[in-house]
Design a protein around this motif. Structure first.
Motif, PDB file in Angstrom:
ATOM      1  N   TYR A 122       8.413   9.417  -5.679  1.00 21.87           N
ATOM      2  CA  TYR A 122       7.972  10.799  -5.504  1.00 21.87           C
ATOM      3  C   TYR A 122       7.553  11.033  -4.058  1.00 21.87           C
ATOM      4  CZ  TYR A 122       3.542   8.336  -6.311  1.00 21.87           C
ATOM      5  OH  TYR A 122       2.501   7.449  -6.256  1.00 21.87           O
ATOM      6  N   LEU A 123       7.416  12.315  -3.701  1.00 19.38           N
ATOM      7  CA  LEU A 123       7.020  12.699  -2.355  1.00 19.38           C
ATOM      8  C   LEU A 123       5.518  12.547  -2.171  1.00 19.38           C
ATOM      9  CD1 LEU A 123       9.153  15.925  -1.795  1.00 19.38           C
ATOM     10  CD2 LEU A 123       9.420  13.750  -0.599  1.00 19.38           C
ATOM     11  N   GLY A 124       5.124  12.108  -0.962  1.00 17.73           N
ATOM     12  CA  GLY A 124       3.716  12.028  -0.606  1.00 17.73           C
ATOM     13  C   GLY A 124       3.382  13.108   0.403  1.00 17.73           C
ATOM     14  N   LYS A 125       2.799  12.709   1.523  1.00 19.59           N
ATOM     15  CA  LYS A 125       2.409  13.668   2.546  1.00 19.59           C
ATOM     16  C   LYS A 125       3.626  14.262   3.241  1.00 19.59           C
ATOM     17  CE  LYS A 125      -1.964  11.315   3.570  1.00 19.59           C
ATOM     18  NZ  LYS A 125      -2.752  10.622   4.621  1.00 19.59           N
ATOM     19  N   ASN A 126       3.474  15.516   3.646  1.00 19.06           N
ATOM     20  CA  ASN A 126       4.544  16.200   4.362  1.00 19.06           C
ATOM     21  C   ASN A 126       4.152  16.330   5.829  1.00 19.06           C
ATOM     22  OD1 ASN A 126       6.950  17.601   4.730  1.00 19.06           O
ATOM     23  ND2 ASN A 126       5.968  19.579   4.413  1.00 19.06           N
ATOM     24  N   PHE A 127       4.955  15.739   6.721  1.00 22.16           N
ATOM     25  CA  PHE A 127       4.676  15.804   8.145  1.00 22.16           C
ATOM     26  C   PHE A 127       5.542  16.891   8.790  1.00 22.16           C
ATOM     27  CE2 PHE A 127       3.686  11.534   6.669  1.00 22.16           C
ATOM     28  CZ  PHE A 127       2.381  11.400   7.124  1.00 22.16           C
ATOM     29  N   TRP A 128       5.478  16.996  10.103  1.00 22.88           N
ATOM     30  CA  TRP A 128       6.149  18.098  10.789  1.00 22.88           C
ATOM     31  C   TRP A 128       7.658  18.094  10.549  1.00 22.88           C
ATOM     32  CZ3 TRP A 128       4.931  22.595  12.587  1.00 22.88           C
ATOM     33  CH2 TRP A 128       5.776  23.256  13.478  1.00 22.88           C
ATOM     34  N   VAL A 129       8.304  16.959  10.772  1.00 17.83           N
ATOM     35  CA  VAL A 129       9.759  16.892  10.575  1.00 17.83           C
ATOM     36  C   VAL A 129      10.155  15.780   9.601  1.00 17.83           C
ATOM     37  CG1 VAL A 129      10.353  17.891  12.801  1.00 17.83           C
ATOM     38  CG2 VAL A 129      10.005  15.424  12.622  1.00 17.83           C
ATOM     39  N   SER A 130       9.187  15.108   9.034  1.00 17.27           N
ATOM     40  CA  SER A 130       9.488  14.009   8.121  1.00 17.27           C
ATOM     41  C   SER A 130       8.549  14.065   6.917  1.00 17.27           C
ATOM     42  CB  SER A 130       9.358  12.657   8.837  1.00 17.27           C
ATOM     43  OG  SER A 130       8.053  12.512   9.377  1.00 17.27           O
ATOM     44  N   GLN A 131       8.876  13.270   5.909  1.00 13.76           N
ATOM     45  CA  GLN A 131       8.084  13.267   4.682  1.00 13.76           C
ATOM     46  C   GLN A 131       7.808  11.830   4.240  1.00 13.76           C
ATOM     47  OE1 GLN A 131      11.291  15.024   4.496  1.00 13.76           O
ATOM     48  NE2 GLN A 131      10.208  16.675   5.541  1.00 13.76           N
ATOM     49  N   GLN A 132       6.699  11.681   3.553  1.00  5.57           N
ATOM     50  CA  GLN A 132       6.369  10.384   2.979  1.00  5.57           C
ATOM     51  C   GLN A 132       6.940  10.310   1.564  1.00  5.57           C
ATOM     52  OE1 GLN A 132       2.303   9.367   1.397  1.00  5.57           O
ATOM     53  NE2 GLN A 132       2.253   8.059   3.210  1.00  5.57           N
ATOM     54  N   ILE A 133       7.586   9.203   1.260  1.00  4.60           N
ATOM     55  CA  ILE A 133       8.011   8.971  -0.119  1.00  4.60           C
ATOM     56  C   ILE A 133       7.312   7.711  -0.618  1.00  4.60           C
ATOM     57  CG2 ILE A 133      10.233  10.115   0.180  1.00  4.60           C
ATOM     58  CD1 ILE A 133      11.559   7.367   0.201  1.00  4.60           C
ATOM     59  N   ILE A 134       6.914   7.748  -1.869  1.00  2.97           N
ATOM     60  CA  ILE A 134       6.192   6.637  -2.475  1.00  2.97           C
ATOM     61  C   ILE A 134       7.035   6.082  -3.616  1.00  2.97           C
ATOM     62  CG2 ILE A 134       4.072   5.925  -3.641  1.00  2.97           C
ATOM     63  CD1 ILE A 134       2.713   8.351  -2.278  1.00  2.97           C
ATOM     64  N   ILE A 135       7.238   4.781  -3.578  1.00  5.46           N
ATOM     65  CA  ILE A 135       8.046   4.109  -4.594  1.00  5.46           C
ATOM     66  C   ILE A 135       7.150   3.144  -5.353  1.00  5.46           C
ATOM     67  CG2 ILE A 135      10.053   2.641  -5.022  1.00  5.46           C
ATOM     68  CD1 ILE A 135      11.166   3.649  -2.314  1.00  5.46           C
ATOM     69  N   ASP A 136       6.895   3.456  -6.605  1.00  5.52           N
ATOM     70  CA  ASP A 136       6.060   2.600  -7.452  1.00  5.52           C
ATOM     71  C   ASP A 136       6.955   1.688  -8.281  1.00  5.52           C
ATOM     72  OD1 ASP A 136       3.751   3.776  -6.525  1.00  5.52           O
ATOM     73  OD2 ASP A 136       3.601   5.212  -8.175  1.00  5.52           O
ATOM     74  N   SER A 137       6.797   0.384  -8.062  1.00  4.45           N
ATOM     75  CA  SER A 137       7.500  -0.585  -8.899  1.00  4.45           C
ATOM     76  C   SER A 137       6.513  -1.141  -9.917  1.00  4.45           C
ATOM     77  CB  SER A 137       8.096  -1.708  -8.042  1.00  4.45           C
ATOM     78  OG  SER A 137       7.071  -2.433  -7.392  1.00  4.45           O
ATOM     79  N   TYR A 138       6.951  -2.089 -10.721  1.00  2.00           N
ATOM     80  CA  TYR A 138       6.087  -2.608 -11.776  1.00  2.00           C
ATOM     81  C   TYR A 138       4.969  -3.502 -11.238  1.00  2.00           C
ATOM     82  CZ  TYR A 138       9.302  -0.723 -15.203  1.00  2.00           C
ATOM     83  OH  TYR A 138      10.063   0.131 -15.954  1.00  2.00           O
ATOM     84  N   ASP A 139       5.110  -3.993 -10.002  1.00  2.00           N
ATOM     85  CA  ASP A 139       4.076  -4.883  -9.476  1.00  2.00           C
ATOM     86  C   ASP A 139       3.456  -4.423  -8.162  1.00  2.00           C
ATOM     87  OD1 ASP A 139       6.224  -5.266  -7.855  1.00  2.00           O
ATOM     88  OD2 ASP A 139       6.378  -7.431  -8.134  1.00  2.00           O
ATOM     89  N   SER A 140       3.961  -3.326  -7.569  1.00  2.00           N
ATOM     90  CA  SER A 140       3.408  -2.868  -6.292  1.00  2.00           C
ATOM     91  C   SER A 140       3.838  -1.434  -6.001  1.00  2.00           C
ATOM     92  CB  SER A 140       3.854  -3.790  -5.148  1.00  2.00           C
ATOM     93  OG  SER A 140       5.265  -3.818  -5.063  1.00  2.00           O
ATOM     94  N   SER A 141       3.272  -0.896  -4.910  1.00  2.00           N
ATOM     95  CA  SER A 141       3.627   0.450  -4.469  1.00  2.00           C
ATOM     96  C   SER A 141       4.046   0.387  -3.004  1.00  2.00           C
ATOM     97  CB  SER A 141       2.436   1.393  -4.644  1.00  2.00           C
ATOM     98  OG  SER A 141       2.771   2.712  -4.272  1.00  2.00           O
ATOM     99  N   HIS A 142       5.109   1.097  -2.659  1.00  2.00           N
ATOM    100  CA  HIS A 142       5.648   1.071  -1.303  1.00  2.00           C
ATOM    101  C   HIS A 142       5.643   2.488  -0.730  1.00  2.00           C
ATOM    102  CE1 HIS A 142       7.313  -3.008  -2.054  1.00  2.00           C
ATOM    103  NE2 HIS A 142       7.464  -2.539  -3.279  1.00  2.00           N
ATOM    104  N   LYS A 143       5.216   2.601   0.534  1.00  2.00           N
ATOM    105  CA  LYS A 143       5.176   3.905   1.190  1.00  2.00           C
ATOM    106  C   LYS A 143       6.077   3.892   2.425  1.00  2.00           C
ATOM    107  CE  LYS A 143       0.476   5.104  -0.288  1.00  2.00           C
ATOM    108  NZ  LYS A 143      -0.887   5.489   0.161  1.00  2.00           N
ATOM    109  N   VAL A 145       7.918   6.680   5.444  1.00  2.00           N
ATOM    110  CA  VAL A 145       8.076   8.018   6.006  1.00  2.00           C
ATOM    111  C   VAL A 145       9.509   8.128   6.495  1.00  2.00           C
ATOM    112  CG1 VAL A 145       7.415   9.606   7.848  1.00  2.00           C
ATOM    113  CG2 VAL A 145       5.663   8.331   6.625  1.00  2.00           C
ATOM    114  N   VAL A 146      10.217   9.141   6.001  1.00  2.00           N
ATOM    115  CA  VAL A 146      11.645   9.282   6.274  1.00  2.00           C
ATOM    116  C   VAL A 146      11.969  10.731   6.621  1.00  2.00           C
ATOM    117  CG1 VAL A 146      12.268   7.404   4.710  1.00  2.00           C
ATOM    118  CG2 VAL A 146      12.128   9.738   3.836  1.00  2.00           C
ATOM    119  N   TYR A 147      13.160  10.937   7.123  1.00  2.00           N
ATOM    120  CA  TYR A 147      13.696  12.281   7.278  1.00  2.00           C
ATOM    121  C   TYR A 147      14.397  12.666   5.973  1.00  2.00           C
ATOM    122  CZ  TYR A 147      12.876  11.535  12.264  1.00  2.00           C
ATOM    123  OH  TYR A 147      12.290  11.274  13.477  1.00  2.00           O
ATOM    124  N   HIS A 148      14.333  13.950   5.626  1.00  2.00           N
ATOM    125  CA  HIS A 148      14.962  14.451   4.395  1.00  2.00           C
ATOM    126  C   HIS A 148      14.389  13.739   3.164  1.00  2.00           C
ATOM    127  CE1 HIS A 148      18.031  16.680   6.690  1.00  2.00           C
ATOM    128  NE2 HIS A 148      18.041  15.630   7.489  1.00  2.00           N
TER     129      HIS A 148
END
Length: 207
Positions: A122-143, A145-148
């Motif tokens: 799912y989407l996290g924080k929204n920056f000026w030209v990029s966005q944070q995406i958060i990927i939750d797996s069964y044992d951890s969470s990954h953050k 920041v990407v374009y689009h």
């Protein structure tokens, strides 16, 4: 797509500018400086090997993808681990998400997340030209920041859906095989007739 590599990582043959496939060994070679590159509509030709249709070698930034693995999206990303942020490239394939830090980063960071291990993206924080995406797996969470960001989330969810669909189809097929084996044993032992076997077989296969 811009190809930066001038030699094929598989055979070492020179690559012509703007070409994405080696003319000598027929490997696919993908290197791009695009912030976001959607490869989901690319059609990769399969080749016959030992009577099987398989993809030839597909190299993304010099890394050979696994058997049956094809690239979907790649682009720049920042990977957050604790208080550390590392810049690099992120790749989505039909099987996994991987991150490789830029070569100049100290303490190079790499990560790989199998799509089958992901619970939610799912989407996290929204920056000026990029966005944070958060990927939750069964044992951890990954953050990251990407374009689009929205496109990344959509593409990841699409591939997760395909894997779930394939798993469901495989389970159905396995159940068919188990039931047919049981039925065949009953026929071999003389418990049911051939006619009964044929009727029950059609019921199991829904034909």
């Amino acid at each position: 797509m811009k190809i930066q590599a001038m030699k094929c990582p598989n055979c070492g043959a020179p690559l012509k500018p703007a070409k994405y496939r080696c003319e000598y060994c027929r490997s696919y070679v993908i290197v791009s400086n695009e912030k976001f590159l959607d490869l989901s509509d690319y059609e990769y030709e399969k080749e016959s090997k030992e009577n099987k249709e398989e993809y030839p070698g597909i190299y993304v930034f010099g890394r050979l993808l696994g058997k049956g693995e094809i690239p979907i999206v790649l682009g720049f990303a920042n990977y957050y681990t604790g208080k550390t942020t590392t810049g690099g490239k992120m790749l989505l394939t039909n099987k996994s998400i991987s991150f490789s830090a830029h070569a100049f980063n100290v303490g190079r960071t790499e990560a790989k997340i199998e799509l089958s291990d992901i619970k939610k993206v799912y989407l996290g924080k929204n920056f000026w030209v990029s966005q944070q995406i958060i990927i939750d797996s069964y044992d951890s969470s990954h953050k990251f920041v990407v374009y689009h960001g929205k496109d990344w989330v959509e593409k990841i969810n699409n591939q997760m859906h395909e894997i779930q669909k394939d798993n469901k189809d495989n389970n159905i097929r396995d159940n068919y095989i188990i039931e047919l084996k049981k039925l065949k044993n009953l026929l071999d032992e003389g418990i049911i007739t051939q006619e009964e076997f044929d009727i029950k077989k059609r019921i199991i296969l829904n034909i």
